[in-house]
Design a protein around this motif. Structure first.
Motif, PDB file in Angstrom:
ATOM      1  N   ILE A 276      -1.719 -32.266 -10.576  1.00  0.00           N
ATOM      2  CA  ILE A 276      -1.007 -31.131 -11.174  1.00  0.00           C
ATOM      3  C   ILE A 276      -1.086 -31.191 -12.704  1.00  0.00           C
ATOM      4  O   ILE A 276      -1.346 -30.172 -13.369  1.00  0.00           O
ATOM      5  N   ALA A 277      -0.882 -32.390 -13.280  1.00  0.00           N
ATOM      6  CA  ALA A 277      -0.936 -32.526 -14.738  1.00  0.00           C
ATOM      7  C   ALA A 277      -2.322 -32.184 -15.272  1.00  0.00           C
ATOM      8  O   ALA A 277      -2.463 -31.525 -16.307  1.00  0.00           O
ATOM      9  N   THR A 278      -3.351 -32.613 -14.556  1.00  0.00           N
ATOM     10  CA  THR A 278      -4.721 -32.345 -14.988  1.00  0.00           C
ATOM     11  C   THR A 278      -5.031 -30.857 -14.951  1.00  0.00           C
ATOM     12  O   THR A 278      -5.561 -30.285 -15.916  1.00  0.00           O
ATOM     13  N   LEU A 279      -4.694 -30.217 -13.831  1.00  0.00           N
ATOM     14  CA  LEU A 279      -4.994 -28.789 -13.695  1.00  0.00           C
ATOM     15  C   LEU A 279      -4.153 -27.947 -14.642  1.00  0.00           C
ATOM     16  O   LEU A 279      -4.633 -26.938 -15.184  1.00  0.00           O
ATOM     17  N   LEU A 280      -2.894 -28.337 -14.873  1.00  0.00           N
ATOM     18  CA  LEU A 280      -2.061 -27.600 -15.819  1.00  0.00           C
ATOM     19  C   LEU A 280      -2.598 -27.732 -17.242  1.00  0.00           C
ATOM     20  O   LEU A 280      -2.636 -26.741 -17.998  1.00  0.00           O
ATOM     21  N   THR A 281      -3.022 -28.931 -17.610  1.00  0.00           N
ATOM     22  CA  THR A 281      -3.589 -29.134 -18.947  1.00  0.00           C
ATOM     23  C   THR A 281      -4.856 -28.306 -19.128  1.00  0.00           C
ATOM     24  O   THR A 281      -5.049 -27.655 -20.166  1.00  0.00           O
ATOM     25  N   ALA A 282      -5.708 -28.312 -18.113  1.00  0.00           N
ATOM     26  CA  ALA A 282      -6.931 -27.515 -18.184  1.00  0.00           C
ATOM     27  C   ALA A 282      -6.614 -26.028 -18.262  1.00  0.00           C
ATOM     28  O   ALA A 282      -7.271 -25.277 -18.992  1.00  0.00           O
ATOM     29  N   THR A 283      -5.592 -25.600 -17.524  1.00  0.00           N
ATOM     30  CA  THR A 283      -5.210 -24.187 -17.557  1.00  0.00           C
ATOM     31  C   THR A 283      -4.667 -23.782 -18.922  1.00  0.00           C
ATOM     32  O   THR A 283      -4.993 -22.703 -19.440  1.00  0.00           O
ATOM     33  N   VAL A 284      -3.852 -24.641 -19.524  1.00  0.00           N
ATOM     34  CA  VAL A 284      -3.318 -24.352 -20.861  1.00  0.00           C
ATOM     35  C   VAL A 284      -4.453 -24.283 -21.877  1.00  0.00           C
ATOM     36  O   VAL A 284      -4.500 -23.365 -22.717  1.00  0.00           O
ATOM     37  N   CYS A 285      -5.373 -25.239 -21.809  1.00  0.00           N
ATOM     38  CA  CYS A 285      -6.517 -25.216 -22.722  1.00  0.00           C
ATOM     39  C   CYS A 285      -7.363 -23.963 -22.505  1.00  0.00           C
ATOM     40  O   CYS A 285      -7.801 -23.322 -23.470  1.00  0.00           O
ATOM     41  N   GLY A 286      -7.587 -23.615 -21.243  1.00  0.00           N
ATOM     42  CA  GLY A 286      -8.340 -22.398 -20.946  1.00  0.00           C
ATOM     43  C   GLY A 286      -7.639 -21.152 -21.447  1.00  0.00           C
ATOM     44  O   GLY A 286      -8.282 -20.209 -21.915  1.00  0.00           O
ATOM     45  N   ALA A 287      -6.301 -21.136 -21.363  1.00  0.00           N
ATOM     46  CA  ALA A 287      -5.533 -19.988 -21.855  1.00  0.00           C
ATOM     47  C   ALA A 287      -5.662 -19.852 -23.369  1.00  0.00           C
ATOM     48  O   ALA A 287      -5.756 -18.738 -23.903  1.00  0.00           O
ATOM     49  N   ILE A 288      -5.682 -20.991 -24.075  1.00  0.00           N
ATOM     50  CA  ILE A 288      -5.855 -20.948 -25.529  1.00  0.00           C
ATOM     51  C   ILE A 288      -7.231 -20.396 -25.886  1.00  0.00           C
ATOM     52  O   ILE A 288      -7.368 -19.550 -26.783  1.00  0.00           O
TER      53      ILE A 288
END
Length: 216
Positions: free
Chosen positions: A20-32
């Motif tokens: 979950i932490a990995t996918l959330l971090t990737a999602t936040v980076c992708g959103a930026i």
């Protein structure tokens, strides 16, 4: 049956919380990356589908790296599967390649569980790109295409004498001439274009933003 590999030990670090932490971090980076591309893109044509692809690329890359780091056998199979993939879609703007590498880099660091590196790196790149965009020169390159009667050529070049330009193409068919030149326009001021229409022999005047992809 493969021996010598302790699958349980390999998967021990891959907990639900880590996933979950990995996918959330990737999602936040992708959103930026998505926000920066959406509001600060300065190319010729903005593509919403490509922007969505940037987010998906970031998350999918994190998913792949997370899988590779957790299981050696799966990583070998995934590398073999990815080696036969061929992408034929052409990237028209070189800047888009930079955004793709940005998303891939963020996904790799997130998948490697370097969460702060992924977030700080993404934010830093975003700040650098935004600053470069803000302080970029206001002058933009355009292609000015004028179709006119050959008899009016002196009048056309008389108007061109007041502006800086580069000749890109000139085609004459019978008594008609199509002239293509590169001009610089500051602050989107294209008021002088209307002066060409005041010449009786001018058939049409077209102004196109020039991305450097023009082919003679």
């Amino acid at each position: 049956m493969l021996s010598g590999f302790d699958f349980t030990a390999q998967l021990a670090n891959l907990t639900v919380g880590t996933i979950i932490a990995t996918l959330l971090t990737a999602t936040v980076c992708g959103a930026i990356v998505y926000i920066v591309y959406r509001f600060f893109y300065r190319g010729v044509v903005y593509s919403e589908n490509f922007n969505i692809l940037l987010v998906l690329t970031t998350v999918v890359t994190a998913f792949i790296i997370m899988t590779i780091s957790a299981n050696i056998v799966l990583s070998l199979g995934m590398v073999g599967a990815l080696s036969i993939v061929r992408f034929r879609a052409a990237v028209k703007d070189p800047l888009d390649i930079g955004f793709l590498f940005w998303g891939i880099a963020a996904g790799i660091t997130a998948g490697a569980q370097l969460y702060w590196v992924a977030l700080l790196g993404t934010v830093m790149i975003a700040v650098i790109y935004i600053l470069l965009t803000i302080f970029k020169k206001e002058k933009k390159s355009y292609l000015l295409i004028v179709r006119y009667d050959a008899a009016e050529e002196m009048n056309i070049y008389g108007l061109l004498g007041n502006i800086k330009y580069k000749l890109k193409n000139k085609t004459q068919t019978g008594g008609r001439i199509e002239l293509t030149i590169e001009v610089k326009i500051k602050n989107n001021d294209a008021s002088y274009v209307s002066r060409f229409n005041e010449i009786n022999g001018v058939e049409s005047v077209t102004l196109l933003e020039y991305s450097g992809e023009y082919m003679n």
